[in-house]
Design an enzyme around this catalytic site. Structure first.
Site, PDB file in Angstrom:
ATOM      1  N   GLN A   1       1.003  -1.170   0.081  1.00 32.78           N
ATOM      2  CA  GLN A   1       0.174   0.028  -0.086  1.00 32.78           C
ATOM      3  C   GLN A   1       1.012   1.365   0.027  1.00 32.78           C
ATOM      4  O   GLN A   1       0.334   2.166  -0.425  1.00 32.78           O
ATOM      5  CB  GLN A   1      -0.805  -0.016   1.333  1.00 32.78           C
ATOM      6  CG  GLN A   1      -1.877  -1.172   1.133  1.00 32.78           C
ATOM      7  CD  GLN A   1      -2.852  -1.094   2.547  1.00 32.78           C
ATOM      8  OE1 GLN A   1      -2.918  -0.287   3.182  1.00 32.78           O
ATOM      9  NE2 GLN A   1      -3.618  -2.187   2.857  1.00 32.78           N
ATOM     10  N   CYS A   2       2.184   1.053   0.411  1.00 31.50           N
ATOM     11  CA  CYS A   2       2.951   2.316   0.697  1.00 31.50           C
ATOM     12  C   CYS A   2       3.563   2.823  -0.725  1.00 31.50           C
ATOM     13  O   CYS A   2       3.856   1.656  -1.683  1.00 31.50           O
ATOM     14  CB  CYS A   2       4.078   2.150   1.337  1.00 31.50           C
ATOM     15  SG  CYS A   2       3.619   1.693   3.294  1.00 31.50           S
TER      16      CYS A   2
END
Length: 779
Positions: free
Chosen positions: A628-629
């Site tokens: 997700q980063c």
């Protein structure tokens, strides 16, 4: 001793100058300081102008030797209000001048010469010739020195300076003087001509003979130093006469009221010289003593002749007029003394005061006009001289001013400084874009972000520090806005808005209570975001996820707000400008038709989603935390942020703004060739270079390309049906898109993407069926 006025236009100095004697002070200048700006409306402006020095001149029964029109006729008045908190000063200058009653104003006389009407404005060089002009300059120079010598001698008597050296004195410029243009002295068969400059006062004028009184010329140093043109000296051809300085008004009034010349025709000299300078008296001491030892009764400088014979001088440089050839000789009819006494005083005033000394019987004018060319005060901002914020801004803008001066004269610095920019995202890209915007002089910046500063941010995001991470971290939008003020000073108008952007695939309003509160919160966010985009001049889309870019894209098209998009990958980056809506392009067609060969080739540029064949969805679903980063090489963000800002600035310098077309692609062009110069022939060329649609770069091969992607008619973000549906439904449409349980089918249906896929599948099936038939025939 009579005090000297400050003749600003010529002298340019005051009593603080070490070249001026400390005993000299400004006389007949009046200043009124106000405690409040509102008091300006309560000031009796006509009464302030009654300080006009000619009204305070001594009467006939007073000591005439104190009559000094050089002081009396050049009074000034100033009203000031200084706001010490804001360092703003409001001021209003007046140069009082007596005005005769309507219908009796100062006019030109009807003098005739050789039965032909003589021009009332005559250039000195045309009338007298260049030799006489040079003689006049010499005579006036010596007149100035002798006048100063007389003042120095008076100072020495008052202050006990016996030698009267006046080493610290400088020669000032008497604004008025008498000029005797010719004197013939017979000595046997010889004769010589002299040009005399004498001080203007009643005693000097009364000492002249009747013949001299008829021939004397009343000179004044004209504040309007622009030389008269040769073609405008004769107004018989319908050419407007030259403007004459305001000092002439009071000189004419003085001659009427003090010398009794009302109703007479007299000649005046508008002395215009670009070479008047202060003269150190010590340098002129010997010449002054010689002139006084010769017992000259005037400051005459001798010359053989000032006659202009057939337009040429008898000797000397015919073209050298010593700079005063553009002076004017004026034939003026002096108004009567009674013409200046208006409006009439009241009966009670008339019975107690004499008409001559009653100031209410005279009308003064002279309040200057403001920048709007109307009577009113002016203001000056002194903050740049004392405020660190303004000094910082001037220093920051130095690079822009140098660019405009040296290389980019069309750079609109003022337009950039007034722009309102909205940054959607205050992360790595948002911080980089904001800092670059400051370099371009843009100081009205708004951040939108809902995240908080974490300890991993400061090393990559230049507007944050470790202190911003404490106690759970400040909101990024607020911290970034505060940091901009710290970096560039309080002149920056920066705001941080904590707001969550609704995204497709991220549903809301399904809590235990029916999600009423959450729905209302999202509604407020949608309305606030729409207002921010509509009020901005340009929007930068700098968010992390793909779906977070959908709603701002739709809003920007609905409000016709230019949008710049920037995105990062691991080792690549993208910067693009979204195309305007079809409505904006239709209004642009008429303009571009004259600059492009074929206006039908103009196409709407695509948006960030035009290359997709599916609707945006939740990209973080079923992903681990590390997935997700945003993972990207640290050097990409500054490159992309700088490119995005440069693209925006160049876009605003194009005549069509964000409606500008993309560069034309030619088959014989090598798109990868190094071309640092734009020849300006392309329709996309602006003052800062060409405007590409997209800029895609990578640090793997250190290359860039600038493709142009046309708008996709069935795009889920910029398609016309999607934009129109948002304009109609607003938040309800956004709610339907975000809370769609069928993974984007609603948005695909509205945009027509589902129909496009069905049509594409049908075409593919037709191709496959054709291939099967061919194979059967071959068998």
């Amino acid at each position: 001793m009579m005090k000297k006025p400050m003749f600003i236009l010529l002298d340019g100095t005051n009593g603080s100058n070490p070249m001026v004697k400390s005993t000299r002070s400004i006389h007949s200048n009046h200043s009124k300081k106000l405690n409040k700006n509102d008091f300006l409306n309560e000031v009796n402006l006509p009464s302030l102008l009654k300080c006009c020095g000619i009204l305070n001149s001594p009467s006939d029964n007073d000591n005439e030797k104190n009559d000094n029109p050089n002081v009396a006729l050049l009074s000034t008045t100033c009203i000031t209000y200084c706001n010490l908190k804001t360092n703003m000063t409001v001021y209003w200058f007046a140069f009082p001048a007596l005005a005769p009653r309507p219908g009796c104003g100062i006019g030109y006389s009807s003098t005739t010469i050789n039965n032909n009407t003589d021009p009332h404005q005559r250039r000195l060089v045309d009338e007298w010739g260049t030799r006489a002009c040079r003689t006049l300059v010499k005579s006036f120079h010596t007149f100035r020195v002798l006048q100063e010598k007389e003042e120095v001698m008076m100072d020495s008597n008052v202050n006990g300076n016996v030698d009267g050296s006046g080493n610290n004195s400088s020669v000032w410029c008497p604004p008025f003087f008498l000029l005797l243009p010719s004197t013939i002295i017979m000595d046997g068969e010889s004769s010589e001509r002299k040009m005399k400059c004498l001080p203007l006062n009643k005693n000097t004028y009364d000492s002249l003979t009747n013949e001299e009184k008829e021939s004397v010329i009343f000179g004044f140093v004209d504040p309007n130093t622009t030389p008269a043109s040769a073609t405008s000296s004769n107004n018989n051809d319908g050419i407007m006469p030259n403007a004459v300085g305001w000092t002439l008004r009071n000189l004419v009034a003085y001659l009427s009221l003090r010398l009794g010349l009302g109703g007479c025709d007299r000649t005046f000299l508008s002395y215009r010289s670009p070479f008047l300078r202060r003269i150190a008296l010590s340098e002129e001491k010997e010449s002054v003593n010689e002139s006084m030892d010769d017992n000259n009764e005037d400051c005459a400088m001798q010359d053989d002749s000032y006659e202009n014979v057939n337009g040429q001088d008898q000797d000397g440089d015919n073209n050298d007029d010593a700079g005063v050839g553009g002076s004017l000789l004026l034939d003026i009819a002096i108004p009567l003394a009674c013409d200046y006494q208006w409006p009439a005083a009241s009966t009670s005033e008339a019975s107690t005061t004499s008409g001559k000394n009653n100031m209410s019987c005279y009308k003064c004018v002279g309040w200057e006009l403001n920048k709007n060319n109307k009577p009113g005060p002016r203001s000056i901002d002194l903050r740049p001289l004392v405020s660190p914020a303004h000094l910082s801004r001037q220093a920051n803008d130095l690079n822009l001013r140098l660019m405009k001066w040296r290389a980019l004269p069309s750079l609109d610095v003022e337009k950039l400084s007034q722009m309102k920019v909205l940054l959607l995202g205050a992360g790595t890209l948002g911080c980089g874009v904001a800092r670059t915007l400051l370099g371009w002089g843009i100081r009205r910046i708004t951040f939108v972000d809902s995240g908080r500063v974490s300890y991993s941010n400061p090393v990559r995001q230049s507007l944050f520090g470790v202190a911003d991470c404490a106690n759970g971290g400040k909101f990024k939008a607020v911290a970034a806005a505060e940091s901009l003020v710290t970096v560039a000073g309080p002149d920056v108008k920066s705001e941080g808005v904590v707001l969550t952007i609704p995204m497709p695939g991220h549903s809301f309003g399904k809590g235990k209570d029916g999600g009423v509160d959450e729905t209302e919160a999202v509604r407020r966010d949608v309305e606030r975001l729409h207002g921010l985009i509509e009020d901005s001049d340009v929007v930068f889309l700098l968010t992390d996820t793909r779906e977070s870019r959908w709603l701002p894209t739709v809003m920007a098209l609905a409000t016709e707000t230019p949008l710049i998009n920037a995105a990062l990958g691991l080792d690549s980056w993208l910067v693009m400008r979204h195309g305007p809506p079809s409505s904006a392009l239709s209004s642009m067609s008429a303009t571009t038709a004259t600059t492009t060969k074929n206006s039908s080739q103009i196409q709407r540029l695509g948006c960030y989603f035009c290359s997709d064949i599916v609707a945006p969805e939740n990209s973080t679903r079923d992903r681990t935390l590390d997935q997700q980063c945003t993972v990207t090489r640290p050097g990409l963000a500054p490159i992309a942020a700088s490119m995005a800002t440069e693209l925006m600035v160049a876009m605003y310098h194009h005549p069509l703004g964000h409606c500008a077309p993309a560069p034309e692609r030619k088959r014989d062009n090598n798109s990868g060739a190094y071309a640092p110069v734009d020849d300006g022939t392309d329709a996309s060329s602006s003052a800062l270079g060409r405007l590409p649609h997209q800029i895609r770069g990578t640090v793997v091969t250190y290359t860039m390309m600038t493709p142009t992607i046309p708008a996709f008619p069935s795009c889920t973000a910029c398609a016309t049906p999607v934009v129109e549906e948002y304009r109609k439904g607003g938040f309800d449409f956004v709610q339907c898109v975000c809370c769609d349980d069928e993974d984007g089918s609603y948005l695909e249906k509205v945009s027509g993407l589902d129909s496009f896929r069905e049509e594409a599948a049908r075409k593919v099936d037709e191709c496959l069926d054709w291939d099967d038939d061919e194979e059967e025939e071959e068998e």
